[in-house]
Design an enzyme around this catalytic site. Structure first.
Site, PDB file in Angstrom:
ATOM      1  N   ASP A 251       5.757  10.013   1.962  1.00 40.83           N
ATOM      2  CA  ASP A 251       6.187   9.191   3.087  1.00 40.83           C
ATOM      3  C   ASP A 251       6.536   7.798   2.572  1.00 40.83           C
ATOM      4  O   ASP A 251       6.216   7.452   1.443  1.00 40.83           O
ATOM      5  CB  ASP A 251       5.085   9.112   4.165  1.00 40.83           C
TER       6      ASP A 251
ATOM      7  N   ASP B  56       5.886   4.009   3.368  1.00 45.86           N
ATOM      8  CA  ASP B  56       5.161   3.025   4.165  1.00 45.86           C
ATOM      9  C   ASP B  56       5.748   1.641   3.924  1.00 45.86           C
ATOM     10  O   ASP B  56       6.161   1.319   2.808  1.00 45.86           O
ATOM     11  CB  ASP B  56       3.677   3.038   3.785  1.00 45.86           C
TER      12      ASP B  56
ATOM     13  N   ASP C 223      -6.603   0.120  -2.381  1.00 50.40           N
ATOM     14  CA  ASP C 223      -7.609   0.772  -3.228  1.00 50.40           C
ATOM     15  C   ASP C 223      -7.319   0.656  -4.730  1.00 50.40           C
ATOM     16  O   ASP C 223      -7.976  -0.096  -5.443  1.00 50.40           O
ATOM     17  CB  ASP C 223      -7.867   2.223  -2.783  1.00 50.40           C
TER      18      ASP C 223
END
Ligand code: ATP
Ligand code: MG
Length: 434
Positions: A59, A61, A137
């Protein structure tokens, strides 16, 4: 971070071999619209990482300094979702793209809030791009791509990590895993999927912190389990999860059964199924979570069934009860929606039908919408257990499902117990009419 802003490494995207051409046209529409309205807008996270690794992004983002209402003003098909942290979903019919306003990190104690074990409780503060980068992260997930300037911004050493093919947590790994233990699962997924090593400092705390996963909502763990086991690299995911003690938080009864299974058949069944799943995914075929759970919980369910049999419960009631027990225990760890667990149950219950080869019933069974899944399960089991009787069943059904009507009759009559059963039925009927 206010006084001590990290300066990003700025690189030329085209020199790194990526360009607008690799970006989905709808994502480009959003980036262009925000840019024209004088906002900053970047591709961020997994898509930038994947483009740099030459992998097809799942995807696209987008991160921006525009606030959700401002995004909606520029792109009217936007729906603002989320209470705690408002996110913009820009819709193109049913499809949508996530556009997130730059967010501040959670450890900013005067703004975010952190719970007793270090878990994030509130996560609702807009921030700067620098803040947004370091709350992510792994360093390779904190790269920003500006298509308008052809720049990649690297705030956390992600480019160096990509060269080293490693995953490194931003900041203090232990604190970051405590904030959100799901990051440990993300480490497993990215390591398996992208073939990356986990940098030693980021790896070190995982085994010890693994039990923190028990505090995570089962619905979120179900989603993460699917992402991992449907990543196309499920075999490696399982190995990593077990190596880092994470598997037992997701599938405790499976781990227990694996440890008690000296024959190794159960592990072979799981590995065989994961290999098939990986192949299906890599060939663009569909997969169902019901099958994954049917495989993972097979031995725990069989053990339960055996216990009910000892208590003199008749078939298939013993299996039904065991299936209920195992599934209701499993949803406490990964919340399997009923629409899947019902199919898992069907796959199990249909296994007994493979030994029934009466022609009429067999034809009906082949028409059953779960036949294919149940049959695939039988084949895997036959191979895993190296079981000649199961293999003979699998071969029979393999032929029967595509055989001509005459051949089906012939196949059915060639089965000795079918003949016997027919004679028995006849006797029963004639007795009944007496
Ligand atoms: P993929 O989409 O291929 O699964 P991804 O890295 O894009 O991988 P997403 O879940 O789509 O994963 O998240 C997008 C980005 O959001 C990540 O790249 C990362 O920067 C950030 N992110 C996601 N989850 C977390 C988390 N638990 N903690 C910190 N940052 C996160
Ligand atoms: Mg993503």
């Amino acid at each position: 971070m206010k006084d001590n802003k990290p300066t990003p490494l700025v690189l030329s995207a085209s020199k790194l071999g990526i360009s607008k051409k690799s970006v989905n046209s709808k994502a480009l529409t959003i980036l262009n619209a925000l840019h024209e309205a004088n906002y900053e807008a970047y591709l961020v996270g997994g898509c930038v990482r994947d483009l740099l690794l030459n992998v097809d992004p799942k995807d696209f983002d987008i991160a921006t300094n525009a606030h959700p209402e401002q995004i909606k003003a520029v792109l009217p098909s936007t729906r603002i979702i989320g209470k705690r942290f408002r996110l913009a979903h820009v819709h193109f019919g049913r499809e949508y793209y996530e556009v997130a306003t730059f967010r501040a990190p959670h450890d900013n104690s005067d703004r975010g809030q952190v719970g007793k074990e270090g878990r994030i409780l509130h996560d609702n503060v807009f921030g700067t791009i620098e803040e947004d980068a370091i709350r992510r992260d792994f360093a390779i997930n904190a790269l920003f791509y500006n298509i308008h300037t052809d720049e990649i911004l690297d705030f956390a050493g992600g480019m160096e990590d990509l060269e080293k093919r490693q995953l490194r947590m931003i900041g203090d790994p232990e604190a970051r895993y405590r904030e959100d233990p799901v990051r440990m699962l993300r480490a497993m997924r990215f390591s398996a999927k992208l073939g990356l090593s986990i940098e030693p400092q980021s790896e070190k705390p995982i085994r010890e912190l693994a039990p923190l996963l028990n505090n995570i909502a089962p619905a979120r763990l179900f989603d993460e389990a699917l992402k991992m086991f449907h990543s196309g690299k499920a075999g490696s995911v399982l190995e990593l999860l077990r190596e880092y003690n994470l598997f037992e938080s997701l599938f405790p009864s499976t781990e227990k059964a694996l440890q008690g299974d000296d024959s190794g058949h159960f592990l072979s069944l799981i590995n065989g199924a994961l290999k098939n799943t990986d192949k299906r995914i890599n060939d663009g075929m569909s997969v169902t979570p019901a099958f994954l759970f049917a495989v993972m919980l097979w031995l725990p369910m069989k053990k339960g069934e055996a216990a009910y049999r000892e208590l003199s419960y008749p078939d298939p009631q013993g299996m039904q009860l065991a299936a209920n027990d195992v599934l209701s225990e499993q949803v406490k760890h990964t919340a399997v929606p009923r629409r899947f667990s019902n199919v898992t149950r069907e796959i199990w219950l249909l296994q007994s039908r493979f030994s029934q080869k009466n022609c009429r019933r067999a034809r009906l069974f082949v028409e059953n919408r779960r036949f294919r899944a149940a049959f695939d399960f039988l084949c895997l089991q036959a191979i895993a257990e190296q079981n000649a009787a199961l293999q003979a069943d699998a071969d029979w059904w393999e032929e029967f499902q595509v055989a001509s009507e005459e051949r089906q009759v012939e196949m059915s009559q060639a089965i000795p117990h079918v003949k016997k059963k027919r004679r028995r039925n006849k006797r029963r009927k004639s007795k009944g009419s007496e």
